[in-house]
Design an enzyme around this catalytic site. Structure first.
Site, PDB file in Angstrom:
ATOM      1  CB  CYS A  17      -0.862  -0.002   1.260  1.00 41.07           C
ATOM      2  SG  CYS A  17       0.150   0.053   2.750  1.00 41.07           S
ATOM      3  CG  HIS A  79       2.789  -0.456  12.583  1.00 45.91           C
ATOM      4  ND1 HIS A  79       4.055  -0.954  12.396  1.00 45.91           N
ATOM      5  CD2 HIS A  79       1.982  -1.196  11.810  1.00 45.91           C
ATOM      6  CE1 HIS A  79       4.006  -1.969  11.556  1.00 45.91           C
ATOM      7  NE2 HIS A  79       2.764  -2.142  11.184  1.00 45.91           N
ATOM      8  CG  HIS A 129      -1.439  -3.842  15.913  1.00 38.48           C
ATOM      9  ND1 HIS A 129      -1.125  -2.616  15.370  1.00 38.48           N
ATOM     10  CD2 HIS A 129      -1.215  -4.754  14.935  1.00 38.48           C
ATOM     11  CE1 HIS A 129      -0.734  -2.779  14.115  1.00 38.48           C
ATOM     12  NE2 HIS A 129      -0.780  -4.074  13.821  1.00 38.48           N
ATOM     13  CD  GLU A 131      -3.279   1.512  13.113  1.00 39.88           C
ATOM     14  OE1 GLU A 131      -2.913   0.693  12.254  1.00 39.88           O
ATOM     15  OE2 GLU A 131      -4.402   2.061  13.103  1.00 39.88           O
ATOM     16  CB  THR A 169      -5.511   1.679   9.611  1.00 41.06           C
ATOM     17  OG1 THR A 169      -4.301   1.008   9.974  1.00 41.06           O
ATOM     18  CG2 THR A 169      -5.481   3.119  10.081  1.00 41.06           C
ATOM     19  CB  CYS A 199      -6.365   2.410   5.504  1.00 39.08           C
ATOM     20  SG  CYS A 199      -5.546   0.883   5.028  1.00 39.08           S
ATOM     21  CB  SER A 227       1.018  -8.691   8.557  1.00 37.70           C
ATOM     22  OG  SER A 227       0.134  -8.039   7.671  1.00 37.70           O
TER      23      SER A 227
HETATM   24 FE1  SF4 Z   1      -0.983   0.798   4.501  1.00 32.86          FE
HETATM   25 FE2  SF4 Z   1      -3.381   1.345   5.406  1.00 32.86          FE
HETATM   26 FE3  SF4 Z   1      -1.438   0.767   7.139  1.00 32.86          FE
HETATM   27 FE4  SF4 Z   1      -1.383   3.058   5.811  1.00 32.86          FE
HETATM   28  S1  SF4 Z   1      -2.902   2.455   7.304  1.00 32.86           S
HETATM   29  S2  SF4 Z   1       0.342   1.632   6.111  1.00 32.86           S
HETATM   30  S3  SF4 Z   1      -2.266   2.533   3.844  1.00 32.86           S
HETATM   31  S4  SF4 Z   1      -2.311  -0.619   5.602  1.00 32.86           S
END
Ligand code: SF4
Length: 338
Positions: A17, A79, A129, A131, A169, A199, A227
């Site tokens: 991405c 992240h 995670h 993020e 996301t 996303c 992942s």
């Molecule tokens: Fe990729 Fe979506 Fe993660 Fe951004 S938020 S790095 S576009 S998977």
């Protein structure tokens, strides 16, 4: 009766991405510009091959800023990081390059904005995670993490009339909507985020795999175990009707017995996976007689993000052209094999 031809349905979009592309290139450019070592907090993206390849070029992956020598250069992963991590890096005078995906930054901004307005914020996402840790760290007093629909009964809030949900996301769209449905049963005034937090890349890869899965005996997702979006693709394929669904890091993990009696195999890959790993799987499948490959495309992606601002400034200072990252899903290699 003629034998049914063995076939591969190849999902598109799949693989890299725009956020991953940008983050990987940020490390590559930092190494080119400043030389090794360049420190990277956590895995730059959740893919073993990418991390091993960058490590071979001189990136040093660390768990946190206290492992980095004072004044050294560090890249924050796609992240994202919490304000506490930014402060810790500043306290050690680290030179930071922030490769947080802009779509993760967008969720951070939502969190800070609604916390400033004193909302209780329900962050749908997976405990632990990176993020989720980063987003939660923006406003820990206002945010609680809701891991799954089964967590909904444990949620307690101060004021059910001032409540909003946001999300990681890279979740399953369907499971997230189920969590929201159950939250709304308990809290009818729950507000939606201003725009989708899951996303475009996560959504597009799930839509593509949903389209091909009902026609597949087996679906293979290329992607690492940590992942999130790759693991979701395995689940989405099964939910959408694939008879079996497996995740592999590389072709070497594919077990040929998975295809006993199979006629159609689906192949996709997570948003952090270089195309070379998919090609290896296709080659292996061809060797097993699955040499008829049909692409199943449900969207075309052309989003790209500019490089992190610190890196653009460094490139400019060095008189190097400031290029944008290469475009989203690319058929060519991002990284040469080590
Ligand atoms: Fe990729 Fe979506 Fe993660 Fe951004 S938020 S790095 S576009 S998977």
């Amino acid at each position: 009766m003629a034998e049914q031809r063995k076939k591969v349905l190849l999902a598109a979009p799949r693989g890299y991405c725009a956020g991953v592309d940008r983050a990987v290139i940020a490390v590559e450019k930092a190494l080119e510009l400043h030389g090794a070592p360049v420190y990277v907090r956590k895995e730059i993206v959740h893919n073993k091959f990418v991390v091993e390849t960058l490590a071979a070029r001189g990136a040093i992956f660390v768990s946190d800023t206290d492992e980095v020598p004072e004044g050294a250069r560090i890249v924050f992963s796609a992240h994202g990081v919490s304000p506490a991590v930014v402060a810790a890096a500043a306290a050690r005078s680290l030179l930071t390059i922030d490769a947080t995906c802009p779509l993760v930054t967008k969720v951070h901004k939502e969190a800070t904005r609604f916390a400033a307005e004193d909302y209780d914020i329900l962050l749908i996402g997976h405990h632990g995670h990176e993020e989720v840790e980063g987003t939660h760290g923006e406003a820990p007093d206002h945010i609680q993490v809701v891991n799954s629909p089964d967590d909904v009964d444990q949620v307690t809030v101060r004021d059910p009339e001032k409540l909003i949900w946001i999300s990681q996301t890279t979740l399953s769209v369907d499971e997230t909507m189920e969590t929201v449905r159950r939250l709304r049963e308990r809290f009818p005034s729950l507000q939606d985020p201003p725009s989708d937090d899951i996303c475009y890349a996560t959504q597009n890869r799930q839509v593509a795999v949903k389209k091909l899965a009902p026609d597949c005996d087996v679906v293979i997702t290329v992607g690492s175990a940590n992942s999130s979006n790759s693991v979701r693709l395995v689940e989405v394929a099964l939910d959408a009707g694939a008879r079996a669904s497996y995740r592999v890091d590389t072709a070497g993990e594919v077990d040929p017995t998975w295809f006993d009696g199979a006629h159609t195999v689906g192949v996709t890959s997570g948003a952090s996976v270089p195309e070379i790993l998919v090609r290896d799987v296709l080659e292996l499948l061809a060797g097993l007689g699955f040499d008829d490959v049909e692409e199943v495309r449900t969207a075309t992606e052309d989003l790209m993000f500019s490089l992190p601002k610190e890196l653009r400034a460094d490139l400019k200072a060095a008189g190097t052209p400031v290029e944008s990252p290469r475009r989203g899903p690319r058929p060519e290699l991002t990284l040469d094999p080590i």
